[in-house]
Design an enzyme around this catalytic site. Structure first.
Site, short mmCIF file in Angstrom:
data_model
loop_
_atom_site.label_atom_id
_atom_site.label_comp_id
_atom_site.label_asym_id
_atom_site.label_seq_id
_atom_site.Cartn_x
_atom_site.Cartn_y
_atom_site.Cartn_z
N GLU A 214 0.80 -1.22 0.00
CA GLU A 214 0.00 0.00 0.00
C GLU A 214 0.84 1.28 0.00
OE1 GLU A 214 -2.98 -0.21 3.08
OE2 GLU A 214 -4.16 -1.65 1.92
N GLU A 316 -5.41 -7.68 -0.88
CA GLU A 316 -6.11 -7.58 0.40
C GLU A 316 -7.58 -7.28 0.15
OE1 GLU A 316 -4.69 -4.93 3.44
OE2 GLU A 316 -2.59 -5.48 3.11
#
Length: 498
Positions: A214, A316
């Site tokens: 991320e 995710e």
């Protein structure tokens, strides 16, 4: 959609019958072929699995502390002393993922484990040029357990030097991503990947490397340049393993990625959390409009991959679950969350069987496939503290009822601050999708207040003996945990469709 016909159950772990390694096909070196991941024989492989967040990269909502991992470790060392604190963390890591966990994972038909790790296991900030062998010892133990059951492993740098994003899980201790501001941090990240690539070159159990979890580069361009540098450095040590590359702004934005120049042997990764799966006002009801929004959201995230002709990995995703001990409507709400989960799995099959890794394998009871027994020694010790965190909202991700947060202090502060700032500037700060209220929450609640509370949690461990610390850590062992049966059943059913 009916929300009353199925009862959410949880059971104690029982070791499955002896598993033949053939349950998952033997691991072989994976590579990219067009829009697919294939094995050494050229057969398509769809990776389906989970992540062991909370182990080699601890997170506050997963194991119960507040704030950032390095603060948590320092607070316990202050209370227990360095030796006892290190003993506790070593034992927690020992119990967190073992061959029993790998056996359960394989028994569900899952074939890939994402392993998030913190750079601090490999590098000391005051001696960054020395790569610590102890970090590899931790990775090797997980990889070897997975190898026994033919489970692929994706190695994920979840916490990079300086913090690659603005949130708690990059363990910077602040709400800025300094990784992008200092070339030294970026160089250290590449140095670490060179060591990892050297270590695991040729290992067929490793599906590939996830260089940054991320990333959130406010300028967008520095991420792309760093990926190019990292790929070149990794390829010099290991020319074969796949790179799993997250999009910018928390793996959701590929708008600046060059469509005509995707990196070779790379899979591009989005994260596909749905707001319907969190304690927010609108819950998933299975309406046509909600199903349409789910598909449109994913389509936006994977548009780059489709145009570039590269494989997609949803690194995710997944809802969170309400606790029936504290929420009288937990059963009804959780059935909606399971229905959302099933709908997302259906969408991934529609998009040509996207590979995915659900978040999360094990935690203290909020999201995991496996969770700690509420009557375990660890949960009995920290439960009042976790409930206090809920009321104060210091762990944004781990708040099961956001309406219950005490806003008597925060809201007047936020309102007064807003009055002082020109309205057109309130959305200027990156990421611009976050409101001004959210930015204040991150700085005040999740960074400042959480640090003070971290010292409070550490005091719960005061005076504990080595034996007591081991007993607390052992609460994380699979044999003492509970399974989220309906979640695991849904994942098992989807795995059977592969």
């Amino acid at each position: 959609m009916s929300t009353t016909t199925t009862t959410t159950t949880s059971t104690r772990f029982q070791a499955p019958p002896a598993l033949k390694n053939a349950q998952n096909s033997p691991c072989s070196m994976l590579r990219v072929s067009g829009t697919q991941i294939v094995d050494a024989a050229g057969k398509r492989i769809v990776l389906k699995g989970s992540a062991i967040g909370g182990m080699l990269n601890m997170e506050n909502f997963i194991t119960g502390y507040s704030g950032h991992e390095h603060e948590h470790r320092a607070a316990l060392a202050e209370v227990l002393g360095e030796e006892k604190a290190q003993f506790f963390f070593d034992r927690l890591l020992h119990y967190f993922f073992t061959e029993s966990d790998a056996a359960l994972f394989a028994s569900l038909g899952l074939n890939c484990l994402r392993v998030p790790f913190n750079y601090r296991h490999f590098m000391d900030d005051d001696n960054p040029d020395v790569i610590k062998e102890s970090g590899f010892d931790l990775l090797d133990r997980v990889i070897n357990a997975c190898a026994k059951f033919n489970i692929y492993v994706v190695l994920d740098l979840h916490t990079a030097p300086g913090g690659q994003n603005q949130d708690w899980h990059s363990d910077s201790g602040i709400n800025k991503a300094l990784f992008w501001e200092f070339r030294d941090f970026q160089d250290r990240g590449i140095q670490l990947w060179e060591a990892i690539a050297t270590r695991y070159a040729g290992n067929p159990v490793i599906a590939g490397y996830n260089p940054l979890n991320e990333p959130a580069d406010p300028k967008h361009t520095r991420l792309i340049g760093w990926y190019e540098r990292a790929a070149k450095a990794i390829r010099a040590k290991d020319p074969d393993h796949i790179l799993f590359l997250d999009g910018n702004t928390y793996a959701m934005d590929f708008s600046q990625f060059p469509v005509d120049k995707p990196l070779a042997n790379a899979v591009y990764s989005c994260h596909d959390y749905s707001f319907y799966g969190f304690p927010l006002p609108e819950q998933y009801e299975g309406t046509d409009e909600q199903k349409k929004k789910l598909r449109e959201s994913l389509q936006r995230k994977v548009e780059y991959m489709q145009k570039a002709g590269v494989p997609i990995w949803n690194g995710e995703w997944g809802p969170v679950y309400q606790d029936p001990r504290t929420d009288p409507n937990a059963e009804q709400t959780n059935q909606k969350r399971f229905a959302l989960l099933k709908e997302q799995l259906q969408i991934y099959r529609e998009f040509d069987d996207i590979s995915w890794s659900i978040w999360l394998y094990k935690d203290i009871g909020y999201q995991g496939m496996v969770y700690l027994d509420p009557e375990s020694p660890y949960m009995k010790l920290i439960r009042p503290f976790v409930e206090k965190k809920q009321r104060l909202g210091v762990d944004f991700w781990g708040v099961s009822d956001k309406s219950a947060i005490d806003s008597s202090v925060y809201q007047p502060l936020i309102s007064k601050l807003k009055e002082s700032i020109p309205a057109h500037l309130l959305k200027k700060k990156y990421p611009k999708i976050w409101t001004f209220d959210r930015q204040v929450e991150r700085a005040v609640r999740e960074t400042l207040v959480s640090e003070y509370l971290g010292w409070e949690m550490a005091e719960l461990f005061a005076g504990k003996t080595m034996e007591e610390l081991d007993e607390l850590a052992a609460s994380f062992s699979l044999e003492k945990c509970k399974l989220r049966d309906q979640l695991n059943s849904i994942l098992r059913e989807d795995a059977d469709l592969s």
